[in-house]
Design an enzyme around this catalytic site. Structure first.
Site, short mmCIF file in Angstrom:
data_model
loop_
_atom_site.label_atom_id
_atom_site.label_comp_id
_atom_site.label_asym_id
_atom_site.label_seq_id
_atom_site.Cartn_x
_atom_site.Cartn_y
_atom_site.Cartn_z
N GLU A 118 0.82 -1.22 0.00
CA GLU A 118 0.00 0.00 0.00
C GLU A 118 0.85 1.27 0.00
O GLU A 118 0.45 2.28 -0.55
CB GLU A 118 -0.95 0.01 1.20
CG GLU A 118 -2.07 -1.03 1.12
CD GLU A 118 -1.68 -2.37 1.71
OE1 GLU A 118 -0.48 -2.58 2.01
OE2 GLU A 118 -2.58 -3.22 1.89
N PHE A 176 -12.29 -6.94 13.23
CA PHE A 176 -11.18 -7.43 12.43
C PHE A 176 -10.77 -6.39 11.39
O PHE A 176 -11.62 -5.86 10.68
CB PHE A 176 -11.56 -8.75 11.75
CG PHE A 176 -10.47 -9.26 10.84
CD1 PHE A 176 -9.24 -9.65 11.36
CD2 PHE A 176 -10.67 -9.33 9.47
CE1 PHE A 176 -8.23 -10.10 10.54
CE2 PHE A 176 -9.66 -9.79 8.63
CZ PHE A 176 -8.44 -10.18 9.16
N GLN A 177 -9.50 -6.11 11.32
CA GLN A 177 -8.94 -5.12 10.38
C GLN A 177 -9.62 -3.76 10.51
O GLN A 177 -9.76 -3.04 9.53
CB GLN A 177 -8.99 -5.63 8.94
CG GLN A 177 -8.02 -6.78 8.72
CD GLN A 177 -7.78 -7.12 7.25
OE1 GLN A 177 -8.64 -6.89 6.41
NE2 GLN A 177 -6.62 -7.68 6.96
N LYS A 234 -17.60 -0.80 4.88
CA LYS A 234 -18.01 -1.75 3.84
C LYS A 234 -19.52 -1.72 3.59
O LYS A 234 -19.96 -1.91 2.45
CB LYS A 234 -17.58 -3.16 4.25
CG LYS A 234 -17.76 -4.15 3.12
CD LYS A 234 -17.30 -5.54 3.53
CE LYS A 234 -17.48 -6.50 2.37
NZ LYS A 234 -17.14 -7.87 2.78
N MET A 251 24.12 9.22 3.36
CA MET A 251 23.96 10.54 3.95
C MET A 251 24.23 10.50 5.46
O MET A 251 24.89 11.37 6.01
CB MET A 251 22.56 11.09 3.67
CG MET A 251 22.39 12.55 4.02
SD MET A 251 23.60 13.62 3.21
CE MET A 251 22.69 14.19 1.78
#
Lengths: 572, 163
Positions: free
Chosen positions: A52, A114-115, A164, A472
Site C-alpha cells: 500500500e 477485524f482489520q 463496507k 547521507m
C-alpha cells in the site's frame, strides 16, 4: 420496473469518472471488495502495487507529473496504516491526492473489529482534510468536496474512510456538481494594494534575488518567473522542489540553494538586498541558521497558503495568492533594476565555485547523473529517492523544464523514489524517458514494486546507486561523529542484476566511470519494459557544498575538512 | 507563565472538528486552559471559546492554522478586545451550621447564589470573569472545599459587532 439503484461502490466509481480519474493505485482487501468489483465495470485503469505504501507513492508520482489528483484505494486496518507514510509525504510536498480506505461496517466501528483501524484519527496530522462516511447518500457530496479540496489552494492529500456497508449498500443520492464549504477559502489573486507596495520595494533594489519554490512549479508560473527575472535583471535560485521552474541553463540561474545548494545561490541569499520568494516556505534546509538568514534584505513572500505568513520569517510584504496570478499582477508594475554590479558579482561566484566532484577513484553517482543528462540531452524525467544520490541528482541534473525532477522534499521519505517513478511513467505525457535514481537503502524499502513494473511493463530505468552504505547518515557520522559508523553499513546487499532477473526484468551493471556511457545508452534503448542498472559506486563519497544543519553560509564547506566538526545544532 | 488568550471559533458541526482544532494547539505547544463548545443560531455551526496559554508569537500562527482547517469558518483572538467575558463556577463547600453565615456573606458579596444546601455542605454558584472567580475561590480556601466545577470562559463582543 425502476432501475436498481447503484450501490455505494458503483456510485463512487461513477463519481471518480466525473472527476476525470483514469487511474487508481491500489491494493485490495476484505473491506474494499465491493469497490474492486465495481472497478471491473469501468474503464478506470487499476494499478495493483505490491504494498500500500507503494500505491501512495505511485499516486504521488502520477500527481506530480500530471498535475492531476492521484487516487489510492486500499483496504482497512493494515492496508490503511500502510498508506500513512505516503500520505505524509504528499502532505509535506503539497501533492493533491485522494485516498480511499476501506473500513469495517458502521455497526462495528470502535469495537476493535477485524482489520478495523481508526485511520482518520491516525492521519489527522498529515491530511489536508478527511472524511469518515456513515451515510451512503453522502458519497457524491463528499467525493466532490474531497477532489475540490485536494486540488485547490495549497494542494494536499484528502482521506475518505469508507465502511463496507456503505460501499455495498444502496446509494440513491444524486451526483453533485458544486461544493458548499463555508470554512474553506481558496486564495487566488493577491490584494492589489499589497502588490503595489511590494513593487515599490522591488524598484528600490540593487541586489535582487528570486527564490523559486515548489509553489511556483505547481501553479505553472515558470514563464512568469522567467519574465520577471529577465525584466528585473534578477538572478534566480531554486529550492530543490523548485528546480526546473527557471531553466538551469539560463545565465541568471544560480541553481539550488540551501544545505547542499551552490555556493553562488547561498552567497546571493546572504548578500542580496531583496529576496522575492515565489512559493517557497523557507524550510530549515533552505534557511540554515535562521538568525543569519537573509538578514540584510527586504523579503517579498508570495504564497498561496495564508498560514505561511510569518511562520519562519517575517517578510516585508506577504502576497497571498496563486504564484502565477500574483506574478502577473506584479509584472506590469516592475521595471529593469540597476543591478549590473550585483549580477557581475553573482557571476563571479558562479565562476569561482562551480559544482564539481573528484574524477579519480571509483564510479561516482555524479558521473552517472551527468551521463544521463548528456545522453538524453537533458530531456528526461528524473525521479530520485532520498539521500546523497538525491542531492547529487539535484546538483548535476540540470533541469530546464518544470516538473522534470521529482523527489520527496519535505518528508525525505526513503523508499519514495521507485514507486513514484512508476506513477510518473504511467502519467508521463512528455515523451521523455523516466529515470529512477535510487540509493541501495531506499530501493530496498520498496523494491517489491519491481513486480508492478514488470506486471505493467512500465518503461522505467531503475538506476540503483550501490555504495553499500546509507550514505547521507554515513557522511554525517564521518564529518561530525569522528567517523564512528553506526548502523549505516549495508552488508549483504543482493546482487541487484540477479534480483531484476528474478522478476524477469533486464539487469545491467556499471562498475567503472568508463563503462557508464555505453551501458546507459543501452538502457535508454529499452523503451517497452523496465530495465535495472546496478551502479557499483565509490563507497565513501561525500556531498559538497554543505552547510551543516543550524550553521550559516559562513560555515559552508566545499570539501571534507581535516578536523572533526562540531555536532550540528539544527534538526537534520 | 505565558498570558492566557481568549479565542473564539465558529466551526461546522462535523465529526473530528474538535480533534483537528486541538491538534493545532498541541502541535505548536499551546496548553488549552478551557474549552467551551455550544450551539449557535445556525444549527450547522458551533461556537468554540478557547482559553489557551503559550508563546504569544506563536498565537498568530495558530489562528492562521485554525482558519486553514476546512471545518473552521472563522477563528479570532479576542484578547484585550472590548468583550464581555463570563464563566460560571459551582463550588461545593463542607460547612457546619455555625460557618454558614460567613460563607453566605461571602457568596453574597460575589453576587453568587446557593443552589444546594445540606446539614454539612453547600453548593454556591458564582458567575463573572475569571479574575472574580479566582478571587472567590481564594477567599473560600479557609473553608473546606470539596470540589468545584468551572464552565470555562465564554466571550462576546460588546456593542453591535459580532464575535
Amino acid at each position: 420496473m425502476a432501475a436498481k439503484p447503484l450501490n455505494g461502490a458503483q456510485t463512487m466509481i461513477e463519481c471518480l469518472k466525473r472527476e476525470g480519474v483514469d487511474t487508481i493505485f491500489g491494493y485490495p482487501g476484505g473491506n474494499v471488495i465491493p469497490i474492486f468489483d465495481a472497478i471491473l465495470d469501468s474503464d478506470i485503469k487499476l494499478i495493483l502495487t505490491r504494498h500500500e505504501q507503494g500505491a501512495t507513492h505511485a499516486a504521488d508520482g502520477y500527481a506530480r507529473i500530471t498535475g492531476k489528483t492521484g487516487v489510492v484505494l486500499v483496504t482497512s486496518g493494515p492496508g490503511a496504516t500502510n498508506t500513512l507514510t505516503g500520505i505524509y509525504t504528499a502532505y509535506m510536498d503539497s501533492i493533491p491526492m485522494v485516498i480511499f480506505t476501506g473500513q469495517t461496517v458502521t455497526g462495528s466501528l470502535g469495537m476493535d473489529a477485524f482489520q478495523e483501524s481508526d485511520i482518520s484519527g491516525m492521519s489527522f496530522a498529515s491530511v489536508k482534510h478527511s472524511y469518515l462516511i456513515k451515510n451512503p447518500n453522502d458519497l457524491p457530496r463528499i467525493i466532490k468536496e474531497a477532489f475540490y479540496i485536494a486540488h485547490s489552494g495549497r494542494q494536499g492529500p484528502v482521506l475518505i474512510d469508507l465502511p463496507k456497508d456503505i460501499s455495498a449498500g444502496p446509494c440513491t443520492a444524486p451526483f453533485v456538481d458544486d461544493v458548499d464549504l463555508p470554512g474553506y477559502k481558496v486564495p487566488c489573486k493577491a490584494d492589489q494594494e499589497g502588490v503595489e507596495q511590494a513593487a515599490a520595494t522591488i524598484r528600490k533594489s540593487k541586489k535582487p534575488l528570486i527564490l523559486a519554490g515548489h509553489g511556483a512549479a505547481i501553479s505553472g508560473a515558470s514563464r512568469a518567473v522567467k519574465e520577471l527575472a529577465e525584466k528585473l535583471g534578477c538572478p534566480v535560485s531554486s529550492t530543490m522542489l523548485g528546480l526546473g521552474v527557471f531553466p538551469a541553463s539560463h545565465e541568471l540561474s544560480l541553481g539550488m540553494t540551501g544545505m547542499h545548494g551552490t555556493v553562488a545561490a547561498n552567497k546571493a541569499i546572504h548578500e542580496c538586498d531583496l529576496l522575492i520568494s515565489i512559493g517557497s516556505r523557507f524550510d530549515d534546509r533552505i534557511t540554515a541558521k535562521l538568525s543569519e538568514f537573509a538578514k540584510q534584505c527586504e523579503v517579498v513572500h508570495i504564497d498561496i497558503d495564508p498560514a505561511e505568513y510569518g511562520k519562519v520569517i517575517r517578510p516585508r510584504h506577504f502576497l497571498c495568492g496563486d504564484a502565477k496570478n500574483v506574478l502577473e499582477q506584479l509584472l506590469p508594475l516592475t521595471e529593469k533594476l540597476d543591478s549590473a554590479a550585483w549580477l557581475k558579482k553573482v557571476e563571479s561566484w558562479k565562476k569561482k565555485y562551480p559544482l564539481s566532484y573528484p574524477k579519480q577513484g571509483g564510479l561516482r553517482v555524479q558521473h552517472i547523473v551527468q551521463t544521463i543528462h548528456e545522453i538524453t540531452n537533458g530531456k528526461a524525467i528524473v525521479v530520485s529517492d532520498v539521500g546523497q544520490h538525491q542531492m547529487w541528482t539535484a546538483q548535476f541534473f540540470k533541469c530546464d523544464y518544470p516538473g522534470q525532477l521529482l523527489n520527496s522534499g519535505g518528508a525525505g521519505t526513503m523508499g519514495f523514489g521507485f514507486p513514484a517513478a512508476l506513477g510518473a511513467v504511467i502519467g508521463n505525457k512528455t515523451g521523455f524517458p523516466v529515470c529512477a535514481i535510487l540509493g541501495d537503502g531506499g530501493f530496498q524499502m520498496t523494491l517489491c514494486e519491481l513486480a508492478t513494473a514488470r506486471n505493467h511493463n512500465l518503461p522505467v530505468k531503475i538506476f540503483v546507486m550501490d555504495n553499500r552504505f546509507l550514505g547521507m547518515v554515513r557522511q554525517w557520522q564521518d564529518l561530525f561523529y569522528d567517523k564512528r559508523y553506526s548502523g549505516v553499513q549495508l552488508e549483504n546487499n543482493p546482487d541487484f542484476v540477479k534480483l531484476a532477473k528474478a522478476y524477469d526484468i533486464e539487469g545491467l551493471c556499471i562498475s567503472r566511470n568508463a563503462d557508464a556511457k555505453r551501458t546507459i545508452e543501452k538502457a535508454m534503448e529499452i523503451n517497452d519494459r523496465p530495465v535495472l542498472i546496478h551502479c557499483i559506486c565509490e563507497q565513501e563519497d561525500n556531498v559538497f557544498p554543505m552547510i551543516p544543519a543550524g550553521a550559516s553560509v559562513d560555515d559552508l564547506l566545499t570539501e571534507r575538512p581535516r578536523k572533526i566538526l562540531e555536532k550540528p545544532t539544527g534538526g537534520t | 507563565m505565558f498570558p492566557a488568550h481568549s479565542i473564539s471559533i465558529l466551526v461546522s458541526n462535523k465529526p473530528g472538528a474538535l480533534v483537528r482544532i486541538a491538534l493545532v494547539f498541541s502541535r505548536r505547544g499551546y496548553n488549552i486552559d478551557s474549552l467551551v463548545v455550544s450551539p449557535t443560531l445556525d444549527n450547522s455551526v458551533s461556537r468554540m471559546n478557547i482559553v489557551a496559554r503559550g508563546n504569544p508569537e506563536t498565537l498568530a500562527q495558530i489562528i492562521q492554522q485554525l482558519e486553514k482547517l476546512v471545518d473552521v469558518i472563522q477563528a479570532k483572538d479576542h484578547t484585550r478586545q472590548n468583550v464581555v467575558e463570563k464563566e460560571l463556577v459551582l463550588l461545593k463547600v463542607r460547612c457546619k451550621p455555625e460557618e454558614r453565615t460567613e460563607l453566605l456573606q461571602l457568596c453574597d458579596h460575589f453576587k453568587g447564589i446557593t443552589v444546594d444546601m445540606t446539614e454539612i455542605s453547600m453548593i454556591l454558584q458564582v458567575t463573572g470573569n475569571s479574575d472574580k472567580i479566582e478571587a472567590m475561590l481564594s477567599l473560600c480556601k479557609k473553608f473546606e472545599i470539596v470540589e468545584f466545577v468551572r464552565t470555562g470562559k465564554i466571550i462576546m463582543m460588546r456593542g453591535e459587532s459580532k464575535t
